[in-house]
Write a protein that holds these residues in place. Structure first.
Motif, short mmCIF file in Angstrom:
data_model
loop_
_atom_site.label_atom_id
_atom_site.label_comp_id
_atom_site.label_asym_id
_atom_site.label_seq_id
_atom_site.Cartn_x
_atom_site.Cartn_y
_atom_site.Cartn_z
N LEU A 7 0.84 -1.18 0.00
CA LEU A 7 0.00 0.00 0.00
C LEU A 7 0.88 1.24 0.00
CD1 LEU A 7 -2.69 -1.10 2.61
CD2 LEU A 7 -3.00 -0.88 0.14
N SER A 8 0.58 2.19 -0.87
CA SER A 8 1.54 3.27 -1.08
C SER A 8 1.01 4.69 -0.84
CB SER A 8 2.08 3.21 -2.51
OG SER A 8 1.04 3.42 -3.44
N TYR A 9 -0.28 4.90 -0.89
CA TYR A 9 -0.79 6.26 -0.76
C TYR A 9 -1.49 6.48 0.57
CZ TYR A 9 -3.23 10.63 -1.61
OH TYR A 9 -3.67 11.93 -1.51
N PRO A 10 -1.11 7.53 1.31
CA PRO A 10 -0.02 8.49 1.09
C PRO A 10 1.28 8.02 1.76
CG PRO A 10 -1.43 9.27 2.84
CD PRO A 10 -2.01 7.95 2.38
N SER A 11 2.39 8.69 1.46
CA SER A 11 3.70 8.30 1.98
C SER A 11 3.86 8.69 3.45
CB SER A 11 4.80 8.97 1.16
OG SER A 11 6.05 8.86 1.81
N GLY A 12 4.06 7.69 4.31
CA GLY A 12 4.25 7.96 5.73
C GLY A 12 5.60 8.60 6.02
N HIS A 13 6.64 8.18 5.30
CA HIS A 13 7.96 8.78 5.50
C HIS A 13 7.92 10.29 5.22
CE1 HIS A 13 9.46 4.73 5.71
NE2 HIS A 13 10.72 5.12 5.77
N THR A 14 7.28 10.65 4.11
CA THR A 14 7.19 12.07 3.76
C THR A 14 6.36 12.84 4.77
OG1 THR A 14 7.31 11.43 1.43
CG2 THR A 14 6.60 13.67 1.92
N ALA A 15 5.27 12.24 5.22
CA ALA A 15 4.43 12.90 6.21
C ALA A 15 5.20 13.14 7.50
CB ALA A 15 3.18 12.06 6.48
N PHE A 16 5.98 12.16 7.92
CA PHE A 16 6.74 12.31 9.17
C PHE A 16 7.72 13.47 9.11
CE2 PHE A 16 10.80 11.70 11.26
CZ PHE A 16 10.41 11.77 12.59
N LEU A 17 8.58 13.47 8.10
CA LEU A 17 9.63 14.50 8.07
C LEU A 17 9.04 15.88 7.82
CD1 LEU A 17 12.67 14.55 8.48
CD2 LEU A 17 12.93 14.61 5.99
N PRO A 77 5.43 9.46 -7.02
CA PRO A 77 5.48 10.88 -6.68
C PRO A 77 4.17 11.43 -6.11
CG PRO A 77 6.65 10.51 -8.72
CD PRO A 77 6.01 9.21 -8.37
N THR A 78 3.05 10.96 -6.63
CA THR A 78 1.78 11.44 -6.07
C THR A 78 1.53 10.90 -4.67
OG1 THR A 78 0.78 9.73 -7.50
CG2 THR A 78 0.56 12.01 -8.20
N ASP A 79 2.12 9.77 -4.32
CA ASP A 79 2.07 9.28 -2.93
C ASP A 79 2.79 10.26 -2.02
OD1 ASP A 79 0.85 6.98 -3.89
OD2 ASP A 79 2.73 5.85 -3.95
N VAL A 80 3.93 10.75 -2.52
CA VAL A 80 4.73 11.72 -1.77
C VAL A 80 3.93 13.00 -1.55
CG1 VAL A 80 6.75 13.22 -1.95
CG2 VAL A 80 6.95 10.78 -2.48
N LEU A 81 3.27 13.46 -2.61
CA LEU A 81 2.47 14.67 -2.49
C LEU A 81 1.34 14.47 -1.47
CD1 LEU A 81 1.88 17.53 -3.44
CD2 LEU A 81 0.54 16.56 -5.34
N GLY A 82 0.76 13.28 -1.47
CA GLY A 82 -0.28 12.98 -0.50
C GLY A 82 0.24 12.98 0.93
N GLY A 83 1.45 12.43 1.12
CA GLY A 83 2.05 12.44 2.45
C GLY A 83 2.37 13.85 2.91
N TRP A 84 2.87 14.67 2.00
CA TRP A 84 3.16 16.06 2.31
C TRP A 84 1.89 16.80 2.70
CZ3 TRP A 84 2.16 20.78 -0.43
CH2 TRP A 84 2.92 21.86 0.00
N GLY A 85 0.84 16.60 1.94
CA GLY A 85 -0.43 17.24 2.26
C GLY A 85 -1.01 16.77 3.58
N THR A 86 -0.84 15.49 3.88
CA THR A 86 -1.33 14.97 5.16
C THR A 86 -0.66 15.68 6.32
OG1 THR A 86 -1.73 12.80 4.15
CG2 THR A 86 -1.58 12.89 6.55
N ALA A 87 0.65 15.87 6.24
CA ALA A 87 1.37 16.57 7.30
C ALA A 87 0.89 18.01 7.44
CB ALA A 87 2.87 16.54 7.03
N LEU A 88 0.67 18.69 6.32
CA LEU A 88 0.20 20.07 6.35
C LEU A 88 -1.21 20.17 6.92
CD1 LEU A 88 1.43 21.71 3.02
CD2 LEU A 88 2.46 21.78 5.29
N ALA A 89 -2.00 19.13 6.74
CA ALA A 89 -3.35 19.13 7.28
C ALA A 89 -3.37 18.82 8.77
CB ALA A 89 -4.22 18.12 6.52
N VAL A 90 -2.53 17.90 9.19
CA VAL A 90 -2.58 17.40 10.58
C VAL A 90 -1.84 18.32 11.55
CG1 VAL A 90 -1.78 15.55 12.10
CG2 VAL A 90 -2.91 15.00 9.92
N THR A 91 -0.66 18.79 11.18
CA THR A 91 0.20 19.48 12.15
C THR A 91 -0.38 20.79 12.67
OG1 THR A 91 2.06 18.52 10.93
CG2 THR A 91 2.58 20.10 12.65
N PRO A 92 -0.88 21.70 11.81
CA PRO A 92 -1.48 22.92 12.36
C PRO A 92 -2.68 22.63 13.25
CG PRO A 92 -1.09 23.14 10.01
CD PRO A 92 -0.90 21.70 10.34
N ALA A 93 -3.49 21.66 12.87
CA ALA A 93 -4.65 21.30 13.69
C ALA A 93 -4.20 20.76 15.04
CB ALA A 93 -5.50 20.26 12.95
#
Length: 231
Positions: free
Chosen positions: A126-136, A185-201
């Motif tokens: 399973l690849s979407y979204p990227s957990g590694h990208t979301a973490f960093l 690459p779109t998995d990476v974009l999804g992980g990046w977006g997940t971090a941007l959605a979760v962290t400010p909240a």
């Protein structure tokens, strides 16, 4: 002990723009998830980006592996422990909580989304979204919020600082994940977006809870002081 609130982890000038960005990022994550739900092959954008980063050779190969390690359990734990220790030494307990919870919740969110989206890479993972990208990304986001709060920079500058940190961290980890063929690459974009959605909240919620606790303690202290006064 006085009940005075600690410095906020989400600076008030940045609250509205970053929460708006969080909302937009969540929409992107959902849109990409719907677009690639159940897919087992890369899309056109994925193919174009993968061809650009294909064939990583030394010394870049070592850089890719080192970056990937930061998203692995041992590397991630080392980063978080060091950052939490630094926040506590700076007497920023709310930032310490965010550095711990923000990346953790971002990773939990990606793991929850993966079976819902059902996109796979190499037919089995399973690849979407990227957990590694979301973490960093979430980790860099949290540290940038700490820096913005300590320097007291204005809304536009602070927002740019936080976003730039998230972009650099997300791009670095995303490059590593695509180069290692661990994600599209779109998995990476999804992980990046997940971090941007979760962290400010997460930052907003930490401030709300901490403020309520501080106000409650202040009220108790004031009430105890009134009772202790001679009548």
């Amino acid at each position: 002990m006085t009940g005075r609130p600690a410095p906020t982890v989400l600076p008030p000038p940045l609250r509205t723009p970053l929460l708006l960005i969080a909302f937009l990022a969540a929409l992107i994550v959902v849109a990409l998830g719907l677009r690639y739900a159940g897919h087992t092959r890369p899309g056109r954008v994925d193919e174009w980006v993968r061809s650009a980063v294909d064939g990583v050779r030394p010394p870049w190969r070592q850089a890719v592996l080192a970056t990937d390690f930061l998203g692995e359990p041992v590397g991630a734990a080392a980063l978080v422990v060091a950052a939490v220790t630094g926040c506590l030494l700076l007497r920023r307990p709310r930032a310490a909580v965010l550095v711990l919870l923000g990346p953790a919740l971002a990773v939990v969110a990606t793991r929850s989304l993966k079976p819902l989206v059902g996109r796979t890479i190499h037919d089995v993972h399973l690849s979407y979204p990227s957990g590694h990208t979301a973490f960093l990304t979430a980790f860099a986001f949290a540290l940038a919020l700490l820096a913005a709060g300590r320097t007291g920079i204005r809304t536009a500058t602070g927002t740019l600082l936080v976003l730039a940190s998230a972009v650099v961290a997300g791009a670095a980890m995303g490059w590593a994940q695509v180069a290692l063929a661990a994600h599209y690459p779109t998995d990476v974009l999804g992980g990046w977006g997940t971090a941007l959605a979760v962290t400010p909240a997460c930052a907003w919620l930490i401030d709300r809870i901490a403020d309520r606790i501080a106000h409650r303690n202040a009220a108790r202290t004031a009430d105890a002081g009134r009772r202790a006064q001679p009548r």
